[in-house]
Enzyme design. Structure first.
Site, short mmCIF file in Angstrom:
data_model
loop_
_atom_site.label_atom_id
_atom_site.label_comp_id
_atom_site.label_asym_id
_atom_site.label_seq_id
_atom_site.Cartn_x
_atom_site.Cartn_y
_atom_site.Cartn_z
N HIS A 16 0.83 -1.20 0.00
CA HIS A 16 0.00 0.00 0.00
C HIS A 16 0.88 1.26 0.00
CE1 HIS A 16 -3.97 -1.97 1.18
NE2 HIS A 16 -3.10 -2.95 1.06
N ASP A 118 -6.25 5.13 3.17
CA ASP A 118 -6.37 3.72 2.82
C ASP A 118 -7.77 3.17 3.12
OD1 ASP A 118 -3.73 1.73 2.48
OD2 ASP A 118 -5.63 0.72 2.90
N GLN A 387 -6.70 -11.64 -4.33
CA GLN A 387 -5.84 -12.13 -5.41
C GLN A 387 -6.50 -13.18 -6.30
OE1 GLN A 387 -2.72 -13.30 -2.77
NE2 GLN A 387 -2.37 -11.19 -2.13
N1 UDP Z 1 8.06 -5.68 -4.24
C1 UDP Z 1 9.37 -5.41 -4.61
N2 UDP Z 1 10.32 -6.33 -4.29
C2 UDP Z 1 10.06 -7.49 -3.64
C3 UDP Z 1 8.72 -7.76 -3.27
C4 UDP Z 1 7.74 -6.84 -3.59
O1 UDP Z 1 9.66 -4.37 -5.20
O2 UDP Z 1 10.97 -8.26 -3.40
C5 UDP Z 1 7.02 -4.68 -4.53
C6 UDP Z 1 6.28 -4.95 -5.81
O3 UDP Z 1 6.94 -4.37 -6.91
C7 UDP Z 1 4.92 -4.32 -5.52
C8 UDP Z 1 4.76 -4.48 -4.02
O4 UDP Z 1 6.06 -4.71 -3.50
O5 UDP Z 1 4.95 -2.96 -5.85
C9 UDP Z 1 3.89 -5.64 -3.63
O6 UDP Z 1 2.56 -5.30 -3.84
P1 UDP Z 1 1.48 -6.36 -4.31
O7 UDP Z 1 0.17 -5.64 -4.39
O8 UDP Z 1 1.90 -7.03 -5.54
O9 UDP Z 1 1.48 -7.46 -3.18
P2 UDP Z 1 1.35 -7.42 -1.58
O10 UDP Z 1 2.72 -7.27 -1.06
O11 UDP Z 1 0.46 -6.25 -1.24
O12 UDP Z 1 0.74 -8.73 -1.28
#
Ligand code: UDP
Length: 473
Positions: A16, A118, A387
């Site tokens: 977020h 949020d 998801q």
């Molecule tokens: N991300 C990253 N590197 C990592 C893991 C995640 O840059 O090793 C970033 C990814 O690019 C995205 C965010 O973290 O912008 C994850 O958001 P997402 O909605 O895909 O998944 P969540 O973490 O909320 O389950």
């Protein structure tokens, strides 16, 4: 004209914080003074982005709220990725709800024109109302998932099903969308009023009481659902994404989120040695974890697929944790073929590299949209949250992905029952063969559309302009 001041308040989770920082930067680039509200230990994740924006002549700042001390939560646990177990998520969320008073004090002192908060802070609608300012919601997912989720919550199409393996159609959607009963949260399926369920209900209900919702998507990606959201669900919405595309420089792509566990040089040198579309990138977001048994199956499946890969394996809290999931001599055999990143990866930098030909993703919305913006086909492996809906958008609506076959909804942790053969088949399926080529071509089209959407005159560019104009009246 007086400069518009907007406050941006994300929940403390990287999935977020990352898009909200991008959003705040985007508003600042259009002349708004953007202020990020966060807690002391999360502030560093915003600092570089804010600094860079200020160096470019835009106006951004950070305001800090003290994270409440709560019995049961470890000291210094200020981010969802630090909670020791998923069972503590409701406690963490409850702690964030205690920030209301501090937020209101800040609103009183600073008089912003608008609060973007949020979805997980439904109480922020009342806080904004106290100071007579609009509260916009940042939901962080697709129009498609919002529409499907709303229909499922409203009509409970699973209510007469007896087994978790029974399937149902999501009613009233423009496409036929079929889910297993086990792919929706158990508390919803069993109609249990848990603390978490109550919080979610409040969060969704706050949407209709707020000024509107900002959506990280672009119209051309899901036109039926952008229209459905507005015209059938009667929600006010502005689509302004893909937000990740506002990171144009190498530096910005590298600095997203946390400190990477690999240097950009090492990562690029490895990728530069590979031919186009020959590497699959595997990452399950900022919090997704698997039991050892599942990591072992992924390793075996990757090896059997004979494809090159970059695999991001989330580290546990203990640095000395044994890697009992690793097949014997796996790393030695994979030298030159597979790169394992233990910790945080510079995801956007990797996805944008021409060597990447596929993305195994948990279908978090940021990752999904980053994959789409990079033109990369996906293997879908949803874990929880919304998801499973995003998976359907990728596979059944956009036809740019192959499902690995995940069926169990969970909180931040994968079920662990996907076998190596399924991994092998799905990974080969997105990289090799005629269907893979068709998918890749569709992805190229979407990538172009995404780029156009954020350019001057594009759908996302124009929607953001319209919102800023409206807020300036
Ligand atoms: N991300 C990253 N590197 C990592 C893991 C995640 O840059 O090793 C970033 C990814 O690019 C995205 C965010 O973290 O912008 C994850 O958001 P997402 O909605 O895909 O998944 P969540 O973490 O909320 O389950």
């Amino acid at each position: 004209m007086v400069q518009l001041q907007v406050f941006f308040f994300p929940i403390m989770a990287h999935g977020h914080m990352i898009p909200i920082l991008d959003m705040a930067k985007l508003f600042a680039s259009r002349g708004v003074h953007s202020t990020i509200i966060t807690t002391p230990l999360n502030a560093p994740a915003f600092a570089k982005g804010v600094q860079k924006s200020n160096d470019s002549g835009f106006q951004m700042s950070i305001k800090i709220l003290k994270f409440p001390k709560v019995d049961g939560l470890p000291e210094d646990c200020e981010n969802i990725d630090q909670i020791p177990s998923p069972a503590m998520l409701p406690l963490f969320l409850a702690a964030t709800w205690m920030l209301k008073e501090q937020l209101e004090q800040l609103l009183q002192e600073c008089h912003p024109n608008c609060l973007v908060a949020d979805l997980f802070f439904p109480w922020a609608t009342d806080s904004a109302a106290r100071f007579n300012i609009p509260r916009l919601i940042f939901y962080g997912s697709s129009f498609f998932a919002s529409c499907a989720e709303e229909q499922v919550r409203l009509h409970r199409p699973f209510k007469n099903l007896t087994n978790a393996s029974d399937e149902f159609f999501v009613p009233n959607l423009p496409h036929k969308v079929k889910l297993f009963s086990s792919q929706i949260p158990p508390f919803l399926r069993e109609e249990r009023e848990t603390e978490f369920a109550k919080m979610l209900t409040e969060a969704f209900e706050s949407e209709s009481r707020s000024y509107g919702t900002i959506v990280n998507s672009f119209y051309e990606l899901e036109p039926n659902y952008a229209d459905y959201y507005r015209n059938v669900l009667n929600r006010r919405a502005w689509h302004i994404g893909p937000l990740s595309l506002c990171n144009r420089s190498f530096e910005e792509k590298v600095q997203r989120g946390k400190q990477a566990a690999i240097t950009e040089d090492e990562c690029l040198t490895w990728l530069n040695s590979k031919s186009p579309n020959s590497v699959v990138y595997i990452c399950f977001g900022s919090v997704g974890k698997f039991p050892s048994k599942q990591l072992h199956e992924i390793a075996m499946g990757l090896e059997a697929s004979e494809q090159q890969f970059i695999w991001v394996v989330m580290k546990g809290t203990d640095d000395n944790e044994p890697e009992d999931w690793m097949p014997e001599e796996f790393e030695e055999r994979m030298i030159g073929k597979g790169l394992i990143i233990r910790g945080w990866a510079p995801q956007v930098l990797i996805l944008d590299h021409k060597a990447i030909g596929g993305f195994v993703t948990h279908c978090g919305w940021n990752s999904t949209l980053e994959g789409i913006a990079a033109g990369v086909p996906m293997v879908t492996w949803p874990l929880g949250a919304e998801q499973f809906y995003n998976e359907k958008l990728i596979t059944d609506v956009l036809h740019i992905g192959v499902p690995v076959g995940a069926k169990e909804w969970g909180v931040m942790v994968g079920g662990g029952n996907i076998k190596r053969d399924a991994v092998e088949t799905a990974v080969r399926g997105i990289l090799v063969g005629e269907e893979a080529e068709d998918r890749r071509n569709r992805c190229k089209g979407l990538k172009e559309m995404a780029k156009k959407a954020i350019e001057q005159g594009g759908s996302s560019y124009s929607d953001l302009n319209a919102l800023i104009q409206e807020l300036s009246l």
